[in-house]
Enzyme design. Sequence first.
Site, mmCIF file in Angstrom:
data_model
loop_
_atom_site.group_PDB
_atom_site.id
_atom_site.type_symbol
_atom_site.label_atom_id
_atom_site.label_comp_id
_atom_site.label_asym_id
_atom_site.label_seq_id
_atom_site.Cartn_x
_atom_site.Cartn_y
_atom_site.Cartn_z
ATOM 1 N N ALA A 158 6.848 2.847 9.780
ATOM 2 C CA ALA A 158 6.550 3.774 8.860
ATOM 3 C C ALA A 158 5.024 4.424 8.085
ATOM 4 O O ALA A 158 4.310 4.969 8.336
ATOM 5 C CB ALA A 158 7.093 3.834 7.845
ATOM 6 N N ARG A 159 5.066 3.785 7.172
ATOM 7 C CA ARG A 159 4.564 3.220 5.638
ATOM 8 C C ARG A 159 4.711 2.220 5.121
ATOM 9 O O ARG A 159 5.458 1.955 4.742
ATOM 10 C CB ARG A 159 4.252 4.430 4.847
ATOM 11 C CG ARG A 159 3.909 6.095 5.471
ATOM 12 C CD ARG A 159 2.417 5.880 5.623
ATOM 13 N NE ARG A 159 2.460 7.227 6.753
ATOM 14 C CZ ARG A 159 2.281 7.941 7.950
ATOM 15 N NH1 ARG A 159 2.837 6.827 8.567
ATOM 16 N NH2 ARG A 159 1.672 9.111 7.951
ATOM 17 N N HIS B 153 -2.333 -0.157 12.175
ATOM 18 C CA HIS B 153 -1.441 1.548 12.457
ATOM 19 C C HIS B 153 -1.822 2.125 14.125
ATOM 20 O O HIS B 153 -2.401 2.903 13.345
ATOM 21 C CB HIS B 153 -2.007 2.222 11.272
ATOM 22 C CG HIS B 153 -1.668 3.244 10.756
ATOM 23 N ND1 HIS B 153 -1.428 3.684 9.195
ATOM 24 C CD2 HIS B 153 -0.191 4.126 11.443
ATOM 25 C CE1 HIS B 153 -0.650 4.462 8.867
ATOM 26 N NE2 HIS B 153 0.152 5.194 10.454
ATOM 27 N N GLU C 206 -3.821 -0.701 3.054
ATOM 28 C CA GLU C 206 -4.262 -0.932 3.639
ATOM 29 C C GLU C 206 -5.778 0.298 3.716
ATOM 30 O O GLU C 206 -5.931 1.184 3.460
ATOM 31 C CB GLU C 206 -3.508 0.683 5.262
ATOM 32 C CG GLU C 206 -3.723 0.864 6.142
ATOM 33 C CD GLU C 206 -2.223 1.642 6.959
ATOM 34 O OE1 GLU C 206 -3.328 2.466 7.353
ATOM 35 O OE2 GLU C 206 -1.372 1.270 6.514
#
Length: 315
Positions: free
Chosen positions: A232-233, A281, A262
């Site tokens: 997700a995040r 990612h 990130e």
Amino acid sequence: MADPDVLVLRQTIHGSDASDLVASLRERLPDREIALARTPAEERELIETARVAVGLEIDEELLAAAEELELFACVFAGTGHLPRDALADRGVAVTNASGVHGPNIAEHVLGSMITHARQWPRAHRQKADREWRTYETTEVYGSTVAVVGLGAIGQAILDRLEPFDVDTVGVRYSPEKGGPADAVYGFDEFHEAVADAEYVVLACPLTETTRGLVDADALKTMRADAVLVNIARGPIVDTDALVSSLRNSRIRGAALDVTDPEPLPEDHPLWGLGNVTITPHNAGHTPHYYDRVADILAGNFDRLDSAEELENRVI
């Protein structure tokens, strides 16, 4: 060039540039004029008469030149970066690319679960050391999986879990709507949803509700043999709390495609943990991205002509 039916704006996604999207659209819309803008000047010129524009973004200056624009097809699932008010004021419909990532991210999630169940990271380490030594493994089959977020990606994950005969739990904002999981909870019942899960998969957007959702308290609720999978995040997880839980074996492991921060700094402690797998990612990468975007847009072009409801319309 004739007035374009569809204008493809400058963009690059997953190493594929806009010309690949043009090719996919021309294959699906052979009777339509598909134009590619390669420079800012071409964008400003061609958008004046285009009915549809497709791209990563459109700013208000470019939008002001779009005299005939009926639809902006965003190639992202998220549209919060767009000038939504300006688009609405000009009567331009907006669609997103929801569902485009379903197959590839779902495969990434299942691969991550199997990787941790069968201890592939340990196998790779032992191979590098030429060490022949057996070790214990587990199975995904028959486990309990909690999927947090039941959008297109969450549903794709649940679809692909069916052959594994797992018990599934879903978490969504409107649990009364139900869903493809065996049980569905609201975010206010997050602890109840994850308490019995061997795998907790985060597939929800980052919102005020989900920011820091997986904190020290939530990690304490999770089973000691649980694996956290985050596609997700990063900020949905409290990174410091996760590191502490992993170091102290409070949960079994984590598969992280997103992190906070990130990119993950080279000296971050997550890199050194043997019970963590990290991908940069990368779960969203697929060579079929533009083909799936083109499928949505081709269908929506026909819907424009017939005044039908557009697929994935957000404005």
